[in-house]
Scaffold this active site. Structure first.
Site, PDB file in Angstrom:
ATOM      1  N   HIS A 196    -107.578   6.415  51.244  1.00  0.00           N
ATOM      2  CA  HIS A 196    -108.764   7.276  51.219  1.00  0.00           C
ATOM      3  C   HIS A 196    -108.970   7.858  52.612  1.00  0.00           C
ATOM      4  O   HIS A 196    -108.855   7.150  53.617  1.00  0.00           O
ATOM      5  CB  HIS A 196    -109.974   6.455  50.786  1.00  0.00           C
ATOM      6  CG  HIS A 196    -111.273   7.185  50.946  1.00  0.00           C
ATOM      7  ND1 HIS A 196    -111.451   8.462  50.485  1.00  0.00           N
ATOM      8  CD2 HIS A 196    -112.442   6.821  51.545  1.00  0.00           C
ATOM      9  CE1 HIS A 196    -112.676   8.853  50.794  1.00  0.00           C
ATOM     10  NE2 HIS A 196    -113.298   7.875  51.430  1.00  0.00           N
ATOM     11  N   ASN A 245    -113.762  14.057  54.375  1.00  0.00           N
ATOM     12  CA  ASN A 245    -113.890  13.020  53.346  1.00  0.00           C
ATOM     13  C   ASN A 245    -114.337  13.678  52.036  1.00  0.00           C
ATOM     14  O   ASN A 245    -115.478  14.143  51.948  1.00  0.00           O
ATOM     15  CB  ASN A 245    -114.915  11.985  53.830  1.00  0.00           C
ATOM     16  CG  ASN A 245    -115.114  10.849  52.852  1.00  0.00           C
ATOM     17  OD1 ASN A 245    -114.690  10.919  51.702  1.00  0.00           O
ATOM     18  ND2 ASN A 245    -115.776   9.799  53.309  1.00  0.00           N
ATOM     19  N   CYS A 293    -115.894   6.774  46.492  1.00  0.00           N
ATOM     20  CA  CYS A 293    -114.560   7.094  47.047  1.00  0.00           C
ATOM     21  C   CYS A 293    -113.443   6.286  46.374  1.00  0.00           C
ATOM     22  O   CYS A 293    -112.271   6.632  46.508  1.00  0.00           O
ATOM     23  CB  CYS A 293    -114.543   6.849  48.542  1.00  0.00           C
ATOM     24  SG  CYS A 293    -115.900   7.659  49.396  1.00  0.00           S
TER      25      CYS A 293
HETATM   26  O1  UT7 Z   1    -116.040   7.328  52.344  1.00  0.00           O
HETATM   27  C1  UT7 Z   1    -116.206   5.960  52.492  1.00  0.00           C
HETATM   28  C2  UT7 Z   1    -117.279   5.564  53.346  1.00  0.00           C
HETATM   29  N1  UT7 Z   1    -117.430   6.219  54.600  1.00  0.00           N
HETATM   30  C3  UT7 Z   1    -116.788   5.773  55.689  1.00  0.00           C
HETATM   31  O2  UT7 Z   1    -115.889   4.987  55.607  1.00  0.00           O
HETATM   32  C4  UT7 Z   1    -117.301   6.228  57.024  1.00  0.00           C
HETATM   33  C5  UT7 Z   1    -117.421   5.050  57.955  1.00  0.00           C
HETATM   34  N2  UT7 Z   1    -118.020   5.313  59.249  1.00  0.00           N
HETATM   35  C6  UT7 Z   1    -117.432   6.131  60.181  1.00  0.00           C
HETATM   36  O3  UT7 Z   1    -116.426   6.748  59.927  1.00  0.00           O
HETATM   37  C7  UT7 Z   1    -118.046   6.168  61.555  1.00  0.00           C
HETATM   38  O4  UT7 Z   1    -119.001   5.151  61.680  1.00  0.00           O
HETATM   39  C8  UT7 Z   1    -118.688   7.543  61.901  1.00  0.00           C
HETATM   40  C9  UT7 Z   1    -117.623   8.596  62.079  1.00  0.00           C
HETATM   41  C10 UT7 Z   1    -119.657   7.946  60.820  1.00  0.00           C
HETATM   42  C11 UT7 Z   1    -119.453   7.434  63.223  1.00  0.00           C
HETATM   43  O5  UT7 Z   1    -118.571   7.025  64.253  1.00  0.00           O
HETATM   44  P1  UT7 Z   1    -118.988   5.823  65.218  1.00  0.00           P
HETATM   45  O6  UT7 Z   1    -117.910   5.684  66.217  1.00  0.00           O
HETATM   46  O7  UT7 Z   1    -119.308   4.635  64.345  1.00  0.00           O
HETATM   47  O8  UT7 Z   1    -120.261   6.408  65.930  1.00  0.00           O
HETATM   48  P2  UT7 Z   1    -121.773   5.883  65.919  1.00  0.00           P
HETATM   49  O9  UT7 Z   1    -122.370   6.087  64.574  1.00  0.00           O
HETATM   50  O10 UT7 Z   1    -121.798   4.485  66.500  1.00  0.00           O
HETATM   51  O11 UT7 Z   1    -122.422   6.876  66.950  1.00  0.00           O
HETATM   52  C12 UT7 Z   1    -122.050   6.896  68.314  1.00  0.00           C
HETATM   53  C13 UT7 Z   1    -122.842   7.974  69.025  1.00  0.00           C
HETATM   54  C14 UT7 Z   1    -124.337   7.878  68.743  1.00  0.00           C
HETATM   55  O12 UT7 Z   1    -125.010   8.263  69.920  1.00  0.00           O
HETATM   56  P3  UT7 Z   1    -125.628   7.154  70.913  1.00  0.00           P
HETATM   57  O13 UT7 Z   1    -126.620   6.384  70.085  1.00  0.00           O
HETATM   58  O14 UT7 Z   1    -124.475   6.326  71.356  1.00  0.00           O
HETATM   59  O15 UT7 Z   1    -126.247   7.973  71.981  1.00  0.00           O
HETATM   60  C15 UT7 Z   1    -124.571   8.928  67.677  1.00  0.00           C
HETATM   61  O16 UT7 Z   1    -125.876   9.412  67.687  1.00  0.00           O
HETATM   62  O17 UT7 Z   1    -122.434   9.270  68.525  1.00  0.00           O
HETATM   63  C16 UT7 Z   1    -123.590   9.995  68.093  1.00  0.00           C
HETATM   64  N3  UT7 Z   1    -123.203  10.870  66.998  1.00  0.00           N
HETATM   65  C17 UT7 Z   1    -122.712  12.107  67.194  1.00  0.00           C
HETATM   66  N4  UT7 Z   1    -122.480  12.809  68.317  1.00  0.00           N
HETATM   67  C18 UT7 Z   1    -121.963  14.046  68.178  1.00  0.00           C
HETATM   68  C19 UT7 Z   1    -123.232  10.626  65.663  1.00  0.00           C
HETATM   69  N5  UT7 Z   1    -122.771  11.701  64.970  1.00  0.00           N
HETATM   70  C20 UT7 Z   1    -122.442  12.635  65.910  1.00  0.00           C
HETATM   71  C21 UT7 Z   1    -121.914  13.932  65.832  1.00  0.00           C
HETATM   72  N6  UT7 Z   1    -121.685  14.587  66.971  1.00  0.00           N
HETATM   73  N7  UT7 Z   1    -121.609  14.507  64.662  1.00  0.00           N
END
Ligand code: UT7
Length: 328
Positions: A255, A285, A115
């Protein structure tokens, strides 16, 4: 030798017509529009149809940038193309693009900085212009991430999209243009965001095809924390280096990975969100393409005026991160 400056004289962008909405994704994996919108800011993304590849979108974006800059393909003396989704492993996508454009006088190279690829490309272009080695450089960020997304993994498949952005960087005698750049990396954190298979370590085998290792794997929360820290650092470093603080930054183009990362970066340098460009809702993204697509949209929509200070800031797999400060 007379001092030279590196100015962006043209921008262009392109994306597939095909739109994949959050509602479409609700039918593919266990997710909701509400989750995707509130956690990321993304509403839809573009997906390249079969048969289209990075060089096709890079070509469309480059033509628009060349037209704005008022130059022909034959005048370009270097093409720097940033991508993690090349047309093929060999040759470089820059070579394929050179042929499509007819840029017969250009040296060409692909760079892989995920990125941060466009910022890395701008940094190299500026240095090569200031040292007198090149005069007209085409810098591109392009991705077809849909090809390396695991469409069964809701943690990642909702995030990414396809597209391309390009800029012509031209040697100028007058001060201004790309004032400074800052690029960094930390390879010790590579495992947090990777495509493990498909290279020399894990060549593609029938087992690999079945186990998903040829797709993007990400530890989202760890990447999130590092992105907030690194993008804040990259923006702050350039403010310190140039003495141009947030009062004098007209627009930040970050980004587009997650609206919450963008807001945290703006808070870190005390920049109000009305001076931050956001189009994540439309494209998701797009990795190396995200900043040049946003730069082109901001430019064509009249959000950047001559003399404005524009801050670009990125973070990506590697980890890599960086920033560029441009006097337009
Ligand atoms: O391009 C450069 C690099 N990339 C980034 O900068 C991305 C960085 N990371 C992020 O943007 C975020 O971490 C995400 C958007 C990927 C995830 O958001 P988060 O607030 O960190 O969520 P999480 O991974 O902690 O997941 C929270 C919950 C989990 O469920 P439990 O364990 O709390 O029951 C996940 O399983 O959300 C669940 N989850 C989803 N639920 C519905 C994860 N993906 C999804 C989804 N839909 N698509």
């Amino acid at each position: 030798m007379k001092k030279k400056y590196a100015r962006i004289t043209g921008t262009g962008s392109a994306a597939p017509d095909n739109i994949l909405t959050n509602a479409d994704l609700e039918k593919m994996v266990d997710t909701t529009d509400d989750w995707i919108t509130s956690r990321t800011g993304i509403k839809e993304r573009r997906i390249a149809p079969d048969g289209m590849a990075a060089s096709d979108y890079a070509y469309q974006a480059s033509l628009k940038a060349m037209e704005m800059a008022g130059i022909t393909a034959g005048e370009i003396d270097l093409i720097i193309l940033a991508t993690v989704t090349p047309d093929a492993p060999l040759p470089s996508t820059a070579c394929i693009l050179q042929d499509k454009l007819g840029a017969v006088n250009a040296a060409v190279v692909d760079i892989v900085a995920a990125c941060s690829g466009f910022i890395y490309g701008l940094s190299f272009a500026r240095a090569l212009i200031m040292t007198g080695q090149h005069d007209k450089i085409l810098v591109i960020g392009v991705e077809t991430l849909s090809r390396i997304v695991n469409w069964k993994d809701r943690n990642t498949c909702v995030l990414f999209g396809d597209g391309a952005g390009a800029a012509i960087v031209t040697a100028a005698d007058q001060p201004g243009g790309i004032l400074d750049t800052y690029i960094k990396a930390d390879g010790s954190l590579a495992h947090l965001l990777q495509v493990p298979a498909g290279g020399g370590r894990q060549p593609i085998t029938p087992e690999i095809v079945g186990n998903g290792a040829r797709y993007i794997q990400m530890e989202g929360p760890d990447v999130f924390k590092s992105a907030v820290k690194a993008m804040g650092e990259a923006a702050t470093k350039l403010i310190e280096k140039t003495g141009i603080d947030s009062n004098n930054i007209s627009l930040m183009i970050p980004h587009q990975a997650n609206i919450r990362i963008i807001e945290a970066t703006a808070r870190r340098i005390k920049l109000p969100m009305d001076r931050v460009f956001v189009n994540i809702q439309k494209y998701g993204n797009t990795s190396a393409a995200s900043i040049p697509i946003a730069l082109d949209e901001a430019n064509r929509n009249g959000l950047i005026k001559p003399g404005d200070n524009v801050m670009l800031v990125a973070f990506g797999a590697g980890f890599t991160w960086g920033s560029a400060l441009i006097e337009w």
